[in-house]
Design an enzyme around this catalytic site. Structure first.
Site, PDB file in Angstrom:
ATOM      1  N   HIS A   1     -25.986 -14.688  -3.496  1.00  0.00           N
ATOM      2  CA  HIS A   1     -25.231 -13.431  -3.584  1.00  0.00           C
ATOM      3  C   HIS A   1     -23.950 -13.581  -4.399  1.00  0.00           C
ATOM      4  O   HIS A   1     -22.891 -13.839  -3.822  1.00  0.00           O
ATOM      5  CB  HIS A   1     -24.849 -12.971  -2.177  1.00  0.00           C
ATOM      6  CG  HIS A   1     -26.004 -12.453  -1.387  1.00  0.00           C
ATOM      7  ND1 HIS A   1     -26.412 -11.146  -1.422  1.00  0.00           N
ATOM      8  CD2 HIS A   1     -26.849 -13.075  -0.532  1.00  0.00           C
ATOM      9  CE1 HIS A   1     -27.451 -10.968  -0.623  1.00  0.00           C
ATOM     10  NE2 HIS A   1     -27.736 -12.130  -0.069  1.00  0.00           N
TER      11      HIS A   1
ATOM     12  N   CYS B   1     -31.132 -11.131  -4.050  1.00  0.00           N
ATOM     13  CA  CYS B   1     -31.743 -11.339  -2.738  1.00  0.00           C
ATOM     14  C   CYS B   1     -32.890 -10.361  -2.520  1.00  0.00           C
ATOM     15  O   CYS B   1     -33.917 -10.454  -3.175  1.00  0.00           O
ATOM     16  CB  CYS B   1     -30.674 -11.262  -1.646  1.00  0.00           C
ATOM     17  SG  CYS B   1     -31.227 -11.950  -0.076  1.00  0.00           S
TER      18      CYS B   1
ATOM     19  N   GLU C   1     -22.252 -11.183  -5.613  1.00  0.00           N
ATOM     20  CA  GLU C   1     -21.349 -10.071  -5.263  1.00  0.00           C
ATOM     21  C   GLU C   1     -20.534 -10.363  -4.013  1.00  0.00           C
ATOM     22  O   GLU C   1     -19.513  -9.731  -3.775  1.00  0.00           O
ATOM     23  CB  GLU C   1     -22.155  -8.768  -5.107  1.00  0.00           C
ATOM     24  CG  GLU C   1     -22.815  -8.547  -3.757  1.00  0.00           C
ATOM     25  CD  GLU C   1     -24.019  -9.433  -3.480  1.00  0.00           C
ATOM     26  OE1 GLU C   1     -24.317 -10.343  -4.281  1.00  0.00           O
ATOM     27  OE2 GLU C   1     -24.660  -9.236  -2.437  1.00  0.00           O
TER      28      GLU C   1
END
Lengths: 81, 241
Positions: free
Chosen positions: B203, B86, B205
């Site tokens: 994302h 990002c 994560e």
């Protein structure tokens, strides 16, 4: 000395913000505004001996930071005030 | 295996990344402040998401000049794996470590939703355990994720197989309907010429545990661990940098 830097998206790059502003103007009845391109304006107070020196400094910082050459171009104006 | 998570002023996915690699993956993790130049002996560098420097000027435009970025560039040049997520992707673009730039999303809205990605290439350290065409469901959260590159650059990315992730439908079909932000060619993630630097807008994560709605992102981090385990020499080279 003042150096004014106008940063705009290159003509080949789509500008979703400018398009939205144009559409809003059309909604308000301003059909004569055929297009809008949105950009950024920077006013630099520079320490420089000559207008040429001020312009060169403004160009250097525009290349380095103010504009992203992948999508943007810029124009510089130099003046005493 | 140690991950460095770089922290810029305004990073806000740094703790998500740290949690994913340390507590879910079970690797070592260390935060590295953007003014530091020591990558803490990292094997992998993560540039996390967020709003570095408030997204002022352009996303990532100021963070790219942080002292840590020279170390990240040297680490990458020595073959070390770097992933920008990002805002981290935006910083890599501004730094010139990946080609192209981000424009405002075509619908102008900040988008916060889950999307589907098709994995296009498995020959990067971050997709090594994926299968080609695999569909990952990951969250996005960005206002400037509309990937742009000049026509010649875009053609080179495609010809060299450097588009790693594309926005797609749940069935993996790439179409405009599955493109949330207007990115050219539905591009969600790319890599550099050497393939060790990867940037993506979604994302992974934030999608490493079922409790978070998807665990599809874990494969990205598992991939780099497996990839490095198979390349002991590369680690040594990267360490020396």
């Amino acid at each position: 000395m003042k150096a004014r830097v106008f940063v705009t998206l290159k003509p080949s790059v789509f500008d979703p913000q400018g398009r939205t502003v144009a559409e809003a103007l059309h909604t308000l009845g301003y059909d004569a505004v055929e297009g809008v391109r949105q950009g950024k304006y920077f006013e630099l107070d520079v320490r420089a001996g000559t207008p040429g020196e001020a312009r060169a400094l403004a160009a250097e910082v525009a290349d380095k930071l103010l504009a992203n050459p992948v999508i943007e171009s810029y124009r510089i104006e130099v003046g005493e005030v | 295996m140690r991950f460095a998570v770089v922290v810029f002023p305004g990073s806000n996915c740094d703790h998500d990344a740290y949690h994913a690699v340390k507590h879910v993956l079970g690797a070592e993790a260390a935060f590295v402040w953007h003014k530091d130049t020591d990558l803490a002996g990292a094997d992998v560098v993560i540039l996390p998401g967020g709003f570095s420097h408030g997204d002022y000027l352009r996303t990532g435009a100021i963070a790219r000049f942080s002292p840590v970025m020279a170390s990240v560039a040297a680490f990458a040049a020595a073959g070390g794996p770097v992933i920008g997520i990002c805002n981290g992707f935006q910083i890599l673009l501004e730094a010139g470590m990946l080609p192209g730039a981000m424009l405002r999303n075509r619908g102008l809205k900040f988008l916060c939703e889950h999307v589907h990605l098709r994995v296009e290439r498995t020959d990067t350290p971050f997709t090594a355990l994926c299968s080609e065409g695999q569909v990952l469901r990951l969250p996005i959260a960005h206002g400037d994720g509309n990937y742009y590159a000049a026509p010649a650059v875009l053609a080179a990315l495609e010809a060299e197989g450097r588009v790693i992730f594309r926005y797609a439908g749940p069935d993996g079909r790439v179409s405009d309907a599955g493109n949330p932000n207007g990115s050219l060619n539905n591009i969600a993630g790319i890599c550099n010429e050497a393939r060790n630097v990867v940037g993506l807008m979604p994302h992974p994560e934030r999608a490493c545990e079922a409790a978070l709605g998807s665990a599809d992102g874990l494969v990205v981090f598992r991939s780099v661990v497996a990839s490095l385990a198979g390349k002991g020499a590369l680690r040594a080279v990267a360490r020396e940098a």
